[in-house]
Design a protein around this motif. Sequence first.
Motif, mmCIF file in Angstrom:
data_model
loop_
_atom_site.group_PDB
_atom_site.id
_atom_site.type_symbol
_atom_site.label_atom_id
_atom_site.label_comp_id
_atom_site.label_asym_id
_atom_site.label_seq_id
_atom_site.Cartn_x
_atom_site.Cartn_y
_atom_site.Cartn_z
ATOM 1 N N GLY A 153 -61.980 -1.139 -13.268
ATOM 2 C CA GLY A 153 -60.866 -1.810 -13.917
ATOM 3 C C GLY A 153 -60.607 -1.250 -15.291
ATOM 4 N N GLY A 154 -60.636 0.067 -15.400
ATOM 5 C CA GLY A 154 -60.565 0.711 -16.715
ATOM 6 C C GLY A 154 -59.188 1.205 -17.103
ATOM 7 N N THR A 155 -58.141 0.633 -16.507
ATOM 8 C CA THR A 155 -56.797 1.142 -16.787
ATOM 9 C C THR A 155 -56.005 0.273 -17.750
ATOM 10 O OG1 THR A 155 -55.911 0.011 -14.820
ATOM 11 C CG2 THR A 155 -56.659 2.307 -14.552
ATOM 12 N N SER A 156 -56.552 -0.864 -18.162
ATOM 13 C CA SER A 156 -55.843 -1.722 -19.118
ATOM 14 C C SER A 156 -56.842 -2.626 -19.818
ATOM 15 C CB SER A 156 -54.772 -2.572 -18.417
ATOM 16 O OG SER A 156 -55.375 -3.516 -17.540
ATOM 17 N N ARG A 178 -69.614 10.822 -20.670
ATOM 18 C CA ARG A 178 -68.736 11.275 -19.600
ATOM 19 C C ARG A 178 -68.348 10.030 -18.817
ATOM 20 N NH1 ARG A 178 -72.315 15.255 -16.333
ATOM 21 N NH2 ARG A 178 -70.385 15.569 -15.163
ATOM 22 N N VAL A 179 -67.073 9.881 -18.517
ATOM 23 C CA VAL A 179 -66.580 8.597 -18.026
ATOM 24 C C VAL A 179 -65.746 8.765 -16.759
ATOM 25 C CG1 VAL A 179 -65.195 6.552 -18.582
ATOM 26 C CG2 VAL A 179 -66.543 7.678 -20.375
ATOM 27 N N MET A 180 -66.007 7.886 -15.783
ATOM 28 C CA MET A 180 -65.129 7.715 -14.631
ATOM 29 C C MET A 180 -64.535 6.320 -14.687
ATOM 30 S SD MET A 180 -65.858 7.885 -10.492
ATOM 31 C CE MET A 180 -66.107 9.654 -10.471
ATOM 32 N N VAL A 181 -63.232 6.254 -14.482
ATOM 33 C CA VAL A 181 -62.489 5.002 -14.582
ATOM 34 C C VAL A 181 -61.865 4.690 -13.227
ATOM 35 C CG1 VAL A 181 -60.382 3.998 -15.546
ATOM 36 C CG2 VAL A 181 -61.991 5.173 -17.042
ATOM 37 N N THR A 182 -61.915 3.413 -12.841
ATOM 38 C CA THR A 182 -61.227 3.006 -11.613
ATOM 39 C C THR A 182 -60.018 2.151 -11.956
ATOM 40 O OG1 THR A 182 -62.294 0.863 -11.140
ATOM 41 C CG2 THR A 182 -63.485 2.865 -10.492
ATOM 42 N N GLY A 183 -59.030 2.206 -11.071
ATOM 43 C CA GLY A 183 -57.846 1.368 -11.172
ATOM 44 C C GLY A 183 -57.324 1.096 -9.784
ATOM 45 N N SER A 184 -56.438 0.125 -9.673
ATOM 46 C CA SER A 184 -55.995 -0.308 -8.345
ATOM 47 C C SER A 184 -54.711 0.355 -7.884
ATOM 48 C CB SER A 184 -55.802 -1.831 -8.330
ATOM 49 O OG SER A 184 -54.832 -2.221 -9.293
ATOM 50 N N SER A 185 -54.022 1.082 -8.773
ATOM 51 C CA SER A 185 -52.745 1.680 -8.371
ATOM 52 C C SER A 185 -52.561 3.042 -9.016
ATOM 53 C CB SER A 185 -51.582 0.769 -8.780
ATOM 54 O OG SER A 185 -51.430 0.746 -10.189
ATOM 55 N N ASP A 186 -51.700 3.842 -8.403
ATOM 56 C CA ASP A 186 -51.381 5.155 -8.965
ATOM 57 C C ASP A 186 -50.743 5.022 -10.343
ATOM 58 O OD1 ASP A 186 -52.334 6.560 -6.772
ATOM 59 O OD2 ASP A 186 -50.383 6.573 -5.753
ATOM 60 N N GLU A 187 -49.897 3.980 -10.494
ATOM 61 C CA GLU A 187 -49.183 3.802 -11.752
ATOM 62 C C GLU A 187 -50.148 3.485 -12.899
ATOM 63 O OE1 GLU A 187 -48.476 2.329 -8.912
ATOM 64 O OE2 GLU A 187 -46.565 3.258 -8.361
ATOM 65 N N SER A 188 -51.077 2.572 -12.648
ATOM 66 C CA SER A 188 -52.020 2.209 -13.710
ATOM 67 C C SER A 188 -52.942 3.365 -14.050
ATOM 68 C CB SER A 188 -52.832 0.974 -13.311
ATOM 69 O OG SER A 188 -53.673 1.237 -12.198
ATOM 70 N N LEU A 189 -53.336 4.123 -13.046
ATOM 71 C CA LEU A 189 -54.200 5.279 -13.295
ATOM 72 C C LEU A 189 -53.461 6.366 -14.068
ATOM 73 C CD1 LEU A 189 -56.057 5.448 -9.878
ATOM 74 C CD2 LEU A 189 -57.130 5.088 -12.107
ATOM 75 N N ALA A 190 -52.170 6.533 -13.781
ATOM 76 C CA ALA A 190 -51.385 7.534 -14.507
ATOM 77 C C ALA A 190 -51.297 7.182 -15.988
ATOM 78 C CB ALA A 190 -49.989 7.642 -13.899
ATOM 79 N N ARG A 234 -52.918 9.200 -19.187
ATOM 80 C CA ARG A 234 -52.152 9.588 -20.359
ATOM 81 C C ARG A 234 -52.886 9.211 -21.649
ATOM 82 N NH1 ARG A 234 -48.959 7.676 -24.132
ATOM 83 N NH2 ARG A 234 -49.217 5.501 -23.457
ATOM 84 N N GLN A 235 -53.519 8.035 -21.634
ATOM 85 C CA GLN A 235 -54.188 7.557 -22.842
ATOM 86 C C GLN A 235 -55.579 8.164 -23.037
ATOM 87 O OE1 GLN A 235 -53.870 3.510 -24.154
ATOM 88 N NE2 GLN A 235 -52.358 3.003 -22.592
ATOM 89 N N LEU A 236 -56.268 8.430 -21.948
ATOM 90 C CA LEU A 236 -57.650 8.907 -22.053
ATOM 91 C C LEU A 236 -57.754 10.425 -22.061
ATOM 92 C CD1 LEU A 236 -59.394 6.383 -19.610
ATOM 93 C CD2 LEU A 236 -59.359 6.313 -22.112
ATOM 94 N N GLY A 237 -56.745 11.089 -21.530
ATOM 95 C CA GLY A 237 -56.765 12.536 -21.534
ATOM 96 C C GLY A 237 -57.604 13.134 -20.427
ATOM 97 N N GLY A 238 -57.793 14.429 -20.515
ATOM 98 C CA GLY A 238 -58.452 15.165 -19.441
ATOM 99 C C GLY A 238 -59.954 15.063 -19.416
#
Length: 249
Positions: A13-16, A32-44, A48-52
Amino acid sequence: MNRLHSKRALVTGGTSGIGLETAKQFLAEGARVMVTGSSDESLAEARRQLGGDALFSQTDAGDLQAQAKLAQQVRDAFGLLDVAFINAGIGVFMPLEAWDEAAFDRSMAVNFKGPFFLLQALLGTFANPASVIFNGSVNAHLGMPASSVYSATKAGLISLAKTLSGELATRGIRLNTVSPGTVTTPIYGKLGMPADALQQMKDGLTAVIPLHRFGSPVEIAKAVVFLASDESTYAVGSEFILDGGLTIA
Protein backbone atom coordinates in the motif's frame (compact mmCIF):
# COMPACT_ATOMS: atom_id res chain seq x y z
CA MET A 1 20.73 10.08 7.54
CA ASN A 2 21.64 6.60 6.41
CA ARG A 3 19.94 4.39 8.96
CA LEU A 4 18.66 1.88 6.41
CA HIS A 5 21.75 1.68 4.23
CA SER A 6 21.63 -1.44 2.01
CA LYS A 7 18.49 -2.77 3.72
CA ARG A 8 15.93 -4.37 1.41
CA ALA A 9 12.41 -3.19 2.19
CA LEU A 10 8.83 -3.93 1.13
CA VAL A 11 6.05 -1.37 1.61
CA THR A 12 2.55 -2.63 0.88
CA GLY A 13 0.00 0.00 0.00
CA GLY A 14 2.87 2.33 -0.78
CA THR A 15 1.22 4.51 -3.42
CA SER A 16 -0.44 7.12 -1.19
CA GLY A 17 -0.63 8.51 2.32
CA ILE A 18 1.48 6.89 5.02
CA GLY A 19 2.76 4.14 2.74
CA LEU A 20 4.03 6.52 0.08
CA GLU A 21 5.67 8.78 2.63
CA THR A 22 7.31 5.77 4.29
CA ALA A 23 8.70 4.62 0.94
CA LYS A 24 10.17 8.11 0.46
CA GLN A 25 11.75 8.03 3.91
CA PHE A 26 13.12 4.51 3.35
CA LEU A 27 14.77 5.61 0.11
CA ALA A 28 16.18 8.72 1.77
CA GLU A 29 17.67 6.51 4.50
CA GLY A 30 19.48 4.33 1.95
CA ALA A 31 17.13 1.37 1.58
CA ARG A 32 16.21 -0.51 -1.57
CA VAL A 33 12.43 -0.43 -1.75
CA MET A 34 9.61 -2.35 -3.41
CA VAL A 35 6.18 -0.75 -3.28
CA THR A 36 2.81 -2.36 -3.90
CA GLY A 37 -0.38 -0.72 -5.11
CA SER A 38 -3.77 -1.90 -6.26
CA SER A 39 -4.01 -0.14 -9.63
CA ASP A 40 -1.91 0.93 -12.59
CA GLU A 41 -2.92 4.54 -11.98
CA SER A 42 -1.79 4.63 -8.36
CA LEU A 43 1.47 2.89 -9.20
CA ALA A 44 2.15 5.36 -12.01
CA GLU A 45 1.76 8.27 -9.60
CA ALA A 46 3.99 6.59 -7.03
CA ARG A 47 6.59 5.93 -9.71
CA ARG A 48 6.50 9.62 -10.61
CA GLN A 49 7.10 10.61 -6.99
CA LEU A 50 9.61 7.93 -6.02
CA GLY A 51 11.61 7.81 -9.21
CA GLY A 52 13.59 4.98 -10.73
CA ASP A 53 15.20 3.81 -7.49
CA ALA A 54 12.06 1.97 -6.31
CA LEU A 55 10.50 -1.25 -7.58
CA PHE A 56 6.74 -1.61 -8.05
CA SER A 57 4.19 -4.41 -7.93
CA GLN A 58 0.47 -4.30 -8.64
CA THR A 59 -0.98 -6.45 -5.88
CA ASP A 60 -4.43 -6.97 -4.40
CA ALA A 61 -3.75 -7.01 -0.65
CA GLY A 62 -6.81 -9.19 -0.04
CA ASP A 63 -5.97 -11.92 -2.58
CA LEU A 64 -4.08 -14.86 -1.05
CA GLN A 65 -2.58 -15.99 -4.36
CA ALA A 66 -1.35 -12.46 -4.91
CA GLN A 67 0.53 -12.60 -1.59
CA ALA A 68 2.42 -15.69 -2.72
CA LYS A 69 3.20 -14.02 -6.04
CA LEU A 70 4.43 -10.90 -4.25
CA ALA A 71 6.70 -12.96 -2.01
CA GLN A 72 8.25 -14.51 -5.13
CA GLN A 73 8.75 -11.06 -6.65
CA VAL A 74 10.55 -9.98 -3.49
CA ARG A 75 12.81 -13.03 -3.67
CA ASP A 76 13.56 -12.41 -7.33
CA ALA A 77 14.36 -8.74 -6.72
CA PHE A 78 16.20 -8.83 -3.40
CA GLY A 79 17.06 -12.41 -2.52
CA LEU A 80 16.41 -11.70 1.15
CA LEU A 81 14.20 -9.11 2.84
CA ASP A 82 15.26 -6.99 5.82
CA VAL A 83 12.14 -4.87 6.36
CA ALA A 84 8.44 -5.26 5.65
CA PHE A 85 6.02 -2.43 6.35
CA ILE A 86 2.64 -4.14 6.00
CA ASN A 87 0.54 -1.08 5.48
CA ALA A 88 -2.07 -1.80 2.80
CA GLY A 89 -5.59 -1.53 4.11
CA ILE A 90 -9.06 -0.17 3.55
CA GLY A 91 -11.30 1.83 5.84
CA VAL A 92 -15.00 1.06 5.64
CA PHE A 93 -17.17 2.67 8.30
CA MET A 94 -20.82 1.65 8.60
CA PRO A 95 -23.29 0.97 11.40
CA LEU A 96 -23.86 -2.65 12.32
CA GLU A 97 -27.12 -3.02 10.40
CA ALA A 98 -25.51 -1.86 7.13
CA TRP A 99 -22.92 -4.64 6.90
CA ASP A 100 -23.32 -7.67 4.68
CA GLU A 101 -21.09 -10.71 4.36
CA ALA A 102 -19.35 -9.54 1.20
CA ALA A 103 -18.32 -6.20 2.69
CA PHE A 104 -17.25 -7.87 5.94
CA ASP A 105 -15.16 -10.47 4.11
CA ARG A 106 -13.46 -7.85 1.93
CA SER A 107 -12.38 -5.74 4.90
CA MET A 108 -11.11 -8.80 6.73
CA ALA A 109 -9.28 -10.05 3.64
CA VAL A 110 -7.45 -6.80 2.93
CA ASN A 111 -6.77 -5.68 6.50
CA PHE A 112 -6.04 -8.95 8.27
CA LYS A 113 -6.17 -12.15 6.23
CA GLY A 114 -3.95 -10.80 3.46
CA PRO A 115 -1.27 -9.49 5.86
CA PHE A 116 -1.29 -12.79 7.76
CA PHE A 117 -0.69 -14.88 4.66
CA LEU A 118 1.78 -12.42 3.17
CA LEU A 119 3.82 -12.81 6.32
CA GLN A 120 3.58 -16.57 5.97
CA ALA A 121 4.65 -16.40 2.32
CA LEU A 122 7.65 -14.24 3.22
CA LEU A 123 8.93 -16.46 6.04
CA GLY A 124 11.62 -18.10 3.96
CA THR A 125 12.65 -14.74 2.52
CA PHE A 126 13.36 -12.77 5.69
CA ALA A 127 16.97 -12.11 6.57
CA ASN A 128 18.20 -12.66 10.10
CA PRO A 129 17.68 -10.14 11.61
CA ALA A 130 14.56 -8.65 10.02
CA SER A 131 11.91 -6.16 11.06
CA VAL A 132 8.18 -6.32 10.32
CA ILE A 133 5.97 -3.33 11.05
CA PHE A 134 2.18 -3.46 10.86
CA ASN A 135 0.09 -0.36 10.35
CA GLY A 136 -2.57 -0.57 13.05
CA SER A 137 -4.90 2.16 14.29
CA VAL A 138 -6.01 3.82 17.50
CA ASN A 139 -9.50 2.69 16.48
CA ALA A 140 -8.54 -0.62 18.04
CA HIS A 141 -8.65 1.18 21.40
CA LEU A 142 -11.63 3.47 20.88
CA GLY A 143 -15.35 2.80 20.86
CA MET A 144 -15.90 4.90 17.76
CA PRO A 145 -19.35 4.43 16.22
CA ALA A 146 -19.51 2.75 12.79
CA SER A 147 -15.91 1.49 13.07
CA SER A 148 -16.63 -2.06 14.31
CA VAL A 149 -15.12 -4.10 11.47
CA TYR A 150 -12.24 -1.73 10.75
CA SER A 151 -11.34 -1.61 14.45
CA ALA A 152 -11.50 -5.40 14.73
CA THR A 153 -9.07 -5.86 11.84
CA LYS A 154 -6.60 -3.42 13.35
CA ALA A 155 -6.90 -5.00 16.80
CA GLY A 156 -6.12 -8.29 15.09
CA LEU A 157 -2.88 -6.90 13.65
CA ILE A 158 -1.81 -5.53 17.04
CA SER A 159 -2.44 -8.95 18.60
CA LEU A 160 -0.64 -10.67 15.73
CA ALA A 161 2.49 -8.58 16.27
CA LYS A 162 2.57 -9.70 19.88
CA THR A 163 1.82 -13.40 19.43
CA LEU A 164 4.07 -13.89 16.40
CA SER A 165 6.89 -12.04 18.13
CA GLY A 166 7.10 -14.91 20.59
CA GLU A 167 6.98 -17.40 17.75
CA LEU A 168 9.45 -15.76 15.37
CA ALA A 169 11.99 -14.14 17.70
CA THR A 170 14.33 -17.13 17.45
CA ARG A 171 14.43 -16.56 13.67
CA GLY A 172 15.57 -13.00 14.24
CA ILE A 173 12.25 -11.51 13.06
CA ARG A 174 10.94 -8.60 15.13
CA LEU A 175 7.31 -7.54 14.78
CA ASN A 176 5.94 -4.22 15.95
CA THR A 177 2.96 -2.01 15.20
CA VAL A 178 2.45 1.69 14.61
CA SER A 179 -1.08 2.81 15.45
CA PRO A 180 -1.86 6.23 13.97
CA GLY A 181 -4.70 8.40 15.09
CA THR A 182 -6.21 10.99 12.78
CA VAL A 183 -3.74 11.58 9.95
CA THR A 184 -4.23 13.67 6.82
CA THR A 185 -4.37 10.96 4.15
CA PRO A 186 -6.59 10.17 1.13
CA ILE A 187 -8.62 7.68 3.21
CA TYR A 188 -11.02 10.43 4.30
CA GLY A 189 -11.87 11.21 0.71
CA LYS A 190 -12.83 7.58 0.17
CA LEU A 191 -15.50 7.48 2.88
CA GLY A 192 -18.23 8.62 0.50
CA MET A 193 -19.36 11.40 2.83
CA PRO A 194 -20.65 14.78 1.60
CA ALA A 195 -18.04 17.52 1.89
CA ASP A 196 -19.85 19.37 4.67
CA ALA A 197 -20.36 16.21 6.72
CA LEU A 198 -16.70 15.27 6.23
CA GLN A 199 -15.56 18.69 7.39
CA GLN A 200 -17.86 18.48 10.41
CA MET A 201 -16.36 15.12 11.32
CA LYS A 202 -12.82 16.50 10.99
CA ASP A 203 -13.67 19.53 13.10
CA GLY A 204 -15.16 17.31 15.79
CA LEU A 205 -12.09 15.09 15.91
CA THR A 206 -9.70 18.04 15.98
CA ALA A 207 -11.55 19.48 18.95
CA VAL A 208 -10.90 16.41 21.13
CA ILE A 209 -7.24 15.84 20.15
CA PRO A 210 -4.98 17.47 22.75
CA LEU A 211 -2.69 18.81 20.01
CA HIS A 212 -5.78 20.15 18.16
CA ARG A 213 -4.62 19.00 14.76
CA PHE A 214 -4.40 15.98 12.53
CA GLY A 215 -1.06 14.24 12.16
CA SER A 216 0.92 14.16 8.93
CA PRO A 217 2.05 11.05 7.06
CA VAL A 218 5.70 11.99 7.62
CA GLU A 219 5.21 11.88 11.40
CA ILE A 220 4.09 8.27 11.12
CA ALA A 221 6.73 7.38 8.54
CA LYS A 222 9.52 8.59 10.83
CA ALA A 223 8.35 6.13 13.49
CA VAL A 224 8.30 3.34 10.93
CA VAL A 225 11.87 4.19 9.96
CA PHE A 226 12.90 3.87 13.60
CA LEU A 227 11.26 0.45 13.90
CA ALA A 228 12.84 -0.65 10.63
CA SER A 229 16.31 0.45 11.69
CA ASP A 230 18.90 -1.08 13.99
CA GLU A 231 18.10 1.66 16.51
CA SER A 232 15.03 -0.32 17.59
CA THR A 233 16.53 -3.78 18.05
CA TYR A 234 15.05 -4.10 21.57
CA ALA A 235 11.51 -3.27 20.38
CA VAL A 236 9.63 -6.55 20.04
CA GLY A 237 5.84 -6.93 19.94
CA SER A 238 5.38 -3.28 20.83
CA GLU A 239 2.73 -0.83 19.71
CA PHE A 240 3.65 2.79 19.00
CA ILE A 241 0.52 4.94 19.35
CA LEU A 242 0.87 8.17 17.36
CA ASP A 243 -2.37 10.07 17.84
CA GLY A 244 -1.64 13.54 19.19
CA GLY A 245 -2.89 12.39 22.58
CA LEU A 246 -6.36 11.29 21.39
CA THR A 247 -6.38 8.11 23.45
CA ILE A 248 -5.46 9.93 26.65
CA ALA A 249 -8.00 12.73 26.20
